[in-house]
Design an enzyme around this catalytic site. Structure first.
Site, PDB file in Angstrom:
ATOM      1  N   THR A 143       0.751  -1.144  -0.183  1.00 26.51           N
ATOM      2  CA  THR A 143      -0.026   0.158  -0.106  1.00 26.51           C
ATOM      3  C   THR A 143       1.068   1.200   0.035  1.00 26.51           C
ATOM      4  OG1 THR A 143      -1.714  -1.109   1.099  1.00 26.51           O
ATOM      5  CG2 THR A 143      -1.778   1.009   1.327  1.00 26.51           C
TER       6      THR A 143
ATOM      7  N   LEU B 236      -6.977  -7.761   0.900  1.00 26.26           N
ATOM      8  CA  LEU B 236      -6.838  -9.039   1.816  1.00 26.26           C
ATOM      9  C   LEU B 236      -7.206  -8.807   3.305  1.00 26.26           C
ATOM     10  CD1 LEU B 236      -3.628 -10.734   0.666  1.00 26.26           C
ATOM     11  CD2 LEU B 236      -5.903 -10.925  -0.437  1.00 26.26           C
TER      12      LEU B 236
ATOM     13  N   LYS C  69      -6.953   2.038  -3.221  1.00 26.24           N
ATOM     14  CA  LYS C  69      -6.643   1.217  -1.928  1.00 26.24           C
ATOM     15  C   LYS C  69      -6.783   2.032  -0.848  1.00 26.24           C
ATOM     16  CE  LYS C  69      -4.958  -1.420   1.216  1.00 26.24           C
ATOM     17  NZ  LYS C  69      -4.543  -2.593   1.335  1.00 26.24           N
TER      18      LYS C  69
ATOM     19  N   CYS D 222      -3.708  -2.127   8.802  1.00 29.14           N
ATOM     20  CA  CYS D 222      -4.116  -1.352   7.719  1.00 29.14           C
ATOM     21  C   CYS D 222      -4.866  -0.132   7.953  1.00 29.14           C
ATOM     22  CB  CYS D 222      -4.921  -2.054   6.684  1.00 29.14           C
ATOM     23  SG  CYS D 222      -3.722  -3.488   5.755  1.00 29.14           S
TER      24      CYS D 222
HETATM   25  C1  UDX Z   1      -8.456  -4.456   6.052  1.00 32.00           C
HETATM   26  C2  UDX Z   1      -9.162  -4.462   4.727  1.00 32.00           C
HETATM   27  O1  UDX Z   1     -10.587  -5.018   4.993  1.00 32.00           O
HETATM   28  C3  UDX Z   1      -8.458  -5.100   3.915  1.00 32.00           C
HETATM   29  O2  UDX Z   1      -9.168  -4.749   2.549  1.00 32.00           O
HETATM   30  C4  UDX Z   1      -7.173  -4.444   3.519  1.00 32.00           C
HETATM   31  O3  UDX Z   1      -6.478  -5.114   2.722  1.00 32.00           O
HETATM   32  C5  UDX Z   1      -6.294  -4.417   4.997  1.00 32.00           C
HETATM   33  O4  UDX Z   1      -7.195  -4.010   5.994  1.00 32.00           O
HETATM   34  P1  UDX Z   1      -7.921  -6.426   7.958  1.00 32.00           P
HETATM   35  O5  UDX Z   1      -7.170  -5.295   8.861  1.00 32.00           O
HETATM   36  O6  UDX Z   1      -7.439  -7.540   7.737  1.00 32.00           O
HETATM   37  O7  UDX Z   1      -8.389  -5.956   6.718  1.00 32.00           O
HETATM   38  O8  UDX Z   1      -9.358  -6.682   8.915  1.00 32.00           O
HETATM   39  P2  UDX Z   1     -10.751  -6.244   8.769  1.00 32.00           P
HETATM   40  O9  UDX Z   1     -11.497  -7.213   8.685  1.00 32.00           O
HETATM   41  O10 UDX Z   1     -11.189  -5.213   7.771  1.00 32.00           O
HETATM   42  O11 UDX Z   1     -11.009  -5.558  10.196  1.00 32.00           O
HETATM   43  C6  UDX Z   1     -10.379  -4.313  10.426  1.00 32.00           C
HETATM   44  C7  UDX Z   1     -10.738  -3.859  11.749  1.00 32.00           C
HETATM   45  O12 UDX Z   1     -11.768  -3.263  11.674  1.00 32.00           O
HETATM   46  C8  UDX Z   1     -10.825  -4.909  12.903  1.00 32.00           C
HETATM   47  O13 UDX Z   1     -10.228  -4.401  14.084  1.00 32.00           O
HETATM   48  C9  UDX Z   1     -12.208  -5.337  12.919  1.00 32.00           C
HETATM   49  O14 UDX Z   1     -12.479  -5.686  14.364  1.00 32.00           O
HETATM   50  C10 UDX Z   1     -12.910  -3.986  12.866  1.00 32.00           C
HETATM   51  N1  UDX Z   1     -14.195  -4.085  12.344  1.00 32.00           N
HETATM   52  C11 UDX Z   1     -14.421  -4.668  10.877  1.00 32.00           C
HETATM   53  C12 UDX Z   1     -15.179  -3.631  13.090  1.00 32.00           C
HETATM   54  O15 UDX Z   1     -15.114  -3.272  14.296  1.00 32.00           O
HETATM   55  N2  UDX Z   1     -16.700  -3.910  12.494  1.00 32.00           N
HETATM   56  C13 UDX Z   1     -16.799  -4.188  11.257  1.00 32.00           C
HETATM   57  O16 UDX Z   1     -17.968  -4.374  10.980  1.00 32.00           O
HETATM   58  C14 UDX Z   1     -15.479  -4.891  10.687  1.00 32.00           C
END
Ligand code: UDX
Length: 470
Positions: free
Chosen positions: A122, A153, A208, A264
């Site tokens: 990124t 991802l 992104k 991220c």
């Molecule tokens: C994220 C993006 O989704 C992905 O596309 C990018 O490439 C990398 O960052 P990730 O960090 O693996 O992925 O997790 P994600 O499932 O997106 O959750 C991120 C944070 O948001 C977590 O702390 C999760 O608990 C929180 N979250 C997510 C919520 O609090 N509520 C939700 O409804 C969704």
């Protein structure tokens, strides 16, 4: 196709392995010799469901290799993916691109004729242009292209996200780069009916950041609405259900919680804000999202203190779930860390349990007893706090959990338990996004159905939700 992937972190390892799964010959490069040796023996540096089998199979079948020898990996690769880290620069918030530039300098003299260098990390808008300049100065022969191909991802479901994505974005500045990337992605994505967005390189880089900032904003929106729900006596889960079925809104990323963490969202929102500042643009919504989320994470300790009745000095608090979300061992920016530190500052004795993340957690937390068994963790505690909604935590026997504790207080920061469930087990519950219910007295012969969910038999058409009101 022969592909080299520079960097065997999360993105590099998942991407390289999935490219091999599609039949390409992939060499994954890392300068960390210990990591490479481990990978050759099937020892993965990260926890990601399904990845170990995929690595093992593709390695055994000779499509996937691991090396520290960058020259060997790059010399006849048609595509060289750069998947190194771009952490936040301490005290700045903007992305540290030194690993990207280092990789570009290193591969420049090694590239094959017409090789396509693809930045998967990124990176801020314009990084592809900078990489192109670096390579142009350092290269020894032939032409080359630089493209952008950001990853989307999610940890925990990264393999599926890679093999069956909502979309793949490629940013190109010439036809050769488009051709090579279409050769890699075209056929596999056609099979799963996933679209490929071909954009300009700079647009691709921005897509992104914009996507992550939007998702972070969506989470922050529902988190703030959850606070309102607690005050006006409504339930954020019902609210999200009712909103999310509107296709324009969409149901995902409407789960209220203690604030987003991970590698991220926190980093990428800050980096986007820096880019905007550099160009004199105010991204006020993203700015608010970033600061509201930080404040929220810190505020969660107060919610725990409120649930206990104020003073937590000398009390024992059991924290269940430490990683920033389930199905990962990643502790980066996890809400559990500021929560635990604040509870300790107010005098609490904190114990914690996580099914996978305790090794990483041990490096970040001090004076926290980490326990393999969640019931042991809760033994004699004055409150239990759910911070990560692992399946194993959601499936706990709540009556057994309550019986181990000194005082039956449960703070559910993830909506891990349906409204009424923990109350039925005798807990005093404080949950995100719903008003407190009184616990049910479990006296034999007098079943209290106030919090029961309606039975499945009463379905008439497609009924969603449907908790009794009380
Ligand atoms: C994220 C993006 O989704 C992905 O596309 C990018 O490439 C990398 O960052 P990730 O960090 O693996 O992925 O997790 P994600 O499932 O997106 O959750 C991120 C944070 O948001 C977590 O702390 C999760 O608990 C929180 N979250 C997510 C919520 O609090 N509520 C939700 O409804 C969704």
């Amino acid at each position: 196709m022969k592909i080299a992937v520079i960097g065997t972190g999360y993105v590099g390892l998942v991407s390289g392995t999935c490219f091999a799964e599609w039949g390409n010959e992939v060499a994954c490069v890392d300068m960390n010799a210990e990591k490479i040796l481990g990978l050759r023996r099937g020892k993965l540096p990260i926890y990601e469901p399904g990845l170990d089998e995929l690595v093992e199979r593709n390695y055994a079948e000779g499509r996937l290799s691991f090396t520290t020898d960058i020259a060997k990996a790059v010399k006849d690769a048609a595509a060289v993916f750069i998947a190194v880290g771009t952490p936040s620069r301490p005290g700045h918030g903007d992305a540290d691109l030194s690993f990207i530039y280092m990789a570009a300098k290193e591969i420049a003299p090694l590239l094959a004729e017409n090789a396509v260098v693809v930045v998967k990390s990124t990176v801020p808008v314009g990084t592809g242009d900078a990489v192109e300049k670096i390579i142009a100065v350092k290269r020894r022969r032939g032409t080359f292209s630089v493209a952008s191909n950001p990853e989307f991802l999610r940890e925990g479901v990264a393999i599926r996200d890679f093999l069956e994505p909502d979309r793949v974005v490629i940013g190109v500045a010439d036809e050769r780069a488009r051709e090579v990337l279409m050769e890699i992605y075209g056929a596999p994505l056609a099979q799963v009916d996933a679209p490929i967005v071909v954009a300009k390189r700079r647009t691709s880089e921005l897509i992104k950041y914009a996507s992550n900032a939007f998702l972070a904003t969506k989470i922050t929106f529902i988190n703030e609405l959850a606070d309102l729900c607690e005050q006006v006596g409504t339930d954020v889960e019902e609210l999200a259900l009712g909103m999310g079925l509107d296709k324009r809104i969409g149901a995902s990323f409407l789960n209220a919680g203690p604030g987003y963490g991970g590698s991220c969202f926190p980093k990428d929102t800050l980096a986007l804000l820096r880019t905007a500042q550099d160009h004199g643009v105010a991204l006020r919504i993203v700015q608010e999202t970033a600061s509201a989320n930080e404040a929220r994470k810190r505020r969660m300790a107060l919610k725990v203190m409120d649930a206990i009745g104020g003073n937590i000095d000398g009390l024992t608090i059991a924290v269940l779930g430490l990683t920033f979300k389930p199905d990962t061992d990643d502790m980066r920016e996890a809400p559990s860390v500021p929560l635990i530190e604040t509870l300790q500052r107010f005098g609490a004795i904190v114990r914690a349990h996580d099914p996978v993340g305790m090794e990483n957690a041990a490096r970040m937390l001090e004076n926290v007893e980490l326990l393999e068994d969640p019931y042991e963790c809760a033994r004699g505690a004055d409150a239990v706090v759910i911070v990560t909604d692992w399946d194993s935590i959601q499936n706990l026997d709540l009556v057994r959990l309550r019986r181990t504790m000194r005082s039956p207080v449960l703070v559910d920061l993830r909506g891990a338990f349906k409204a009424g469930l923990a109350e039925e087990a005798g807990f005093h519950v404080s949950a995100i996004g719903r008003p407190a219910l009184r616990p049910v007295e479990l006296s034999p012969g007098f079943p209290d159905t106030r919090y029961r969910l309606p039975g499945a038999s009463e379905a008439s058409g497609r009924v969603l939700g449907g908790r009794y009101d009380h």
